[in-house]
Design a protein around this motif. Structure first.
Motif, mmCIF file in Angstrom:
data_model
loop_
_atom_site.group_PDB
_atom_site.id
_atom_site.type_symbol
_atom_site.label_atom_id
_atom_site.label_comp_id
_atom_site.label_asym_id
_atom_site.label_seq_id
_atom_site.Cartn_x
_atom_site.Cartn_y
_atom_site.Cartn_z
ATOM 1 N N GLY A 80 -27.016 44.822 33.701
ATOM 2 C CA GLY A 80 -27.164 43.525 33.059
ATOM 3 C C GLY A 80 -28.400 42.778 33.481
ATOM 4 O O GLY A 80 -28.747 41.746 32.890
ATOM 5 N N ASP A 119 -29.722 48.161 26.698
ATOM 6 C CA ASP A 119 -28.755 47.425 25.872
ATOM 7 C C ASP A 119 -27.389 48.105 25.981
ATOM 8 O O ASP A 119 -26.994 48.916 25.141
ATOM 9 N N LYS A 159 -24.426 46.812 25.643
ATOM 10 C CA LYS A 159 -23.453 46.399 24.627
ATOM 11 C C LYS A 159 -23.521 47.341 23.429
ATOM 12 O O LYS A 159 -22.492 47.754 22.893
ATOM 13 N N LYS A 160 -24.722 47.666 23.014
ATOM 14 C CA LYS A 160 -24.890 48.574 21.880
ATOM 15 C C LYS A 160 -24.371 49.975 22.222
ATOM 16 O O LYS A 160 -23.739 50.641 21.402
ATOM 17 N N ALA A 200 -20.521 50.138 22.425
ATOM 18 C CA ALA A 200 -19.917 50.067 21.096
ATOM 19 C C ALA A 200 -19.709 51.457 20.499
ATOM 20 O O ALA A 200 -18.904 51.629 19.579
ATOM 21 N N TYR A 225 -20.910 41.665 35.602
ATOM 22 C CA TYR A 225 -21.498 41.764 34.261
ATOM 23 C C TYR A 225 -20.643 42.640 33.356
ATOM 24 O O TYR A 225 -20.382 42.295 32.190
ATOM 25 N N ASN A 234 -18.898 41.384 29.918
ATOM 26 C CA ASN A 234 -19.617 41.734 28.692
ATOM 27 C C ASN A 234 -19.246 43.071 28.054
ATOM 28 O O ASN A 234 -19.515 43.254 26.862
ATOM 29 N N LEU A 235 -18.661 44.011 28.815
ATOM 30 C CA LEU A 235 -18.542 45.366 28.286
ATOM 31 C C LEU A 235 -17.113 45.874 28.159
ATOM 32 O O LEU A 235 -16.849 46.770 27.352
#
Length: 293
Positions: A245, A250, A252-253, A256, A287, A291-292
């Motif tokens: 983080g 990236d 998050k991408k 996904a 983080y 976020n994940l």
């Protein structure tokens, strides 16, 4: 364009149920792991205290980094180490191993894929390991494309032994596997192994540093990446390691696409930290939780 080999490999994975089901993925996403190489000095001095500290920080999964040579886990017999993990609410679904082609003081190293692998597999099963990972190829173990084909053959053989024990062999990348030789990538030769016998632990830092896109690999080889190393790359020209983080990747991408990748477990790893590794892994964990997962 997907090659016929890639299509057949993907079909084999799908037919064997290798792609992680939504239920399994949801269950395993509650595990946030740490590669113990990150805290290697502390583990060498005080493994019990180190595991206790990691559990207190909030990790509930670890990946082993030392079995080679001693045929023990951090100086402990497999079941003793498994009991220690359990005491701290930790699991160790994965552990790292070496090919074993390189000699140490002129002698082969035991507990590697080429030397006493049967014992290593049995010990892994006794410790509760599910994935045995070829961690690294030293420079003498790399060589030309023909040598990578030899390595791929050895991975298949080691993976067959793992399969007989109900375990899965994986290969962990760095960046050198993505340096072209005669128009081919060594990593593609390693991916040409039998997907039933050899899967991949994708190191997100090294594949990014090599200029390759993890998402493209997931699309080309669905279900082939049950393990990830989650480590970030700072924004300096040196592209050094940093807390998750805090860098340029990236995540998050990438997260996904966990399901098509086949993700089962992931492990934070930071080879070098600016201060205490415990401070760095705590920042990464915060983080990830926010976020994940």
């Amino acid at each position: 364009m997907t090659s016929r080999r890639n299509f057949l490999a993907s079909a084999a994975l799908l037919s064997a149920g290798v792609l992680v089901s939504p239920a399994l993925l949801a269950r395993n996403r509650r595990y946030i792991g740490l590669q113990l190489y990150t805290v290697r000095d502390a583990m060498a001095k005080d493994p019990a205290g180190t595991l206790a500290q990691l559990a207190k920080i909030g990790y509930n999964s670890v990946e082993g980094a030392t079995y080679t040579g001693t045929q023990k886990f951090y100086g402990m017999a497999p079941r003793v180490f498994a009991d220690l993990l359990k005491q701290h609410g930790l699991i160790m679904p994965s552990s790292h191993y070496r090919l074993g082609e390189e000699l140490t003081n002129g002698a082969p190293v035991l507990g590697t894929m080429l030397h006493n692998w049967d014992r290593a597999v049995d010990d892994a099963a006794a410790a509760g390991v599910q994935y045995m990972v070829c961690a690294y190829l030293s420079e003498p173990e790399r060589g030309n494309l023909d040598h990578y084909k030899y390595v791929a053959d050895q991975l298949n053989k080691a993976g067959e032994r793992c399969k007989k024990a109900g375990l899965q062999l994986c290969y962990h990348n760095h960046d050198f596997e993505f340096v072209p030789q005669d128009g081919q990538l060594p990593y593609d030769l390693l991916l040409a192994t039998d997907p039933q016998l050899v899967q991949m632990e994708l190191d997100l830092y090294w594949v990014t540093k090599a200029g390759r896109d993890p998402l493209a690999l997931f699309k080309q080889h669905p279900g082939r990446f049950p393990l990830w190393h989650v480590k970030d790359m700072d924004r300096t020209p040196q592209q050094s390691f940093t807390e998750v983080g805090n860098g340029s990747i990236d995540f998050k991408k990438i997260f996904a696409q966990a399901r098509p990748a086949g993700l089962a477990y992931f492990f934070v790893e930071q080879d070098a930290t600016p201060g205490s590794p415990f401070d760095s892994v705590a920042k990464s964990l915060a983080y990830i939780k926010k976020n994940l997962v």
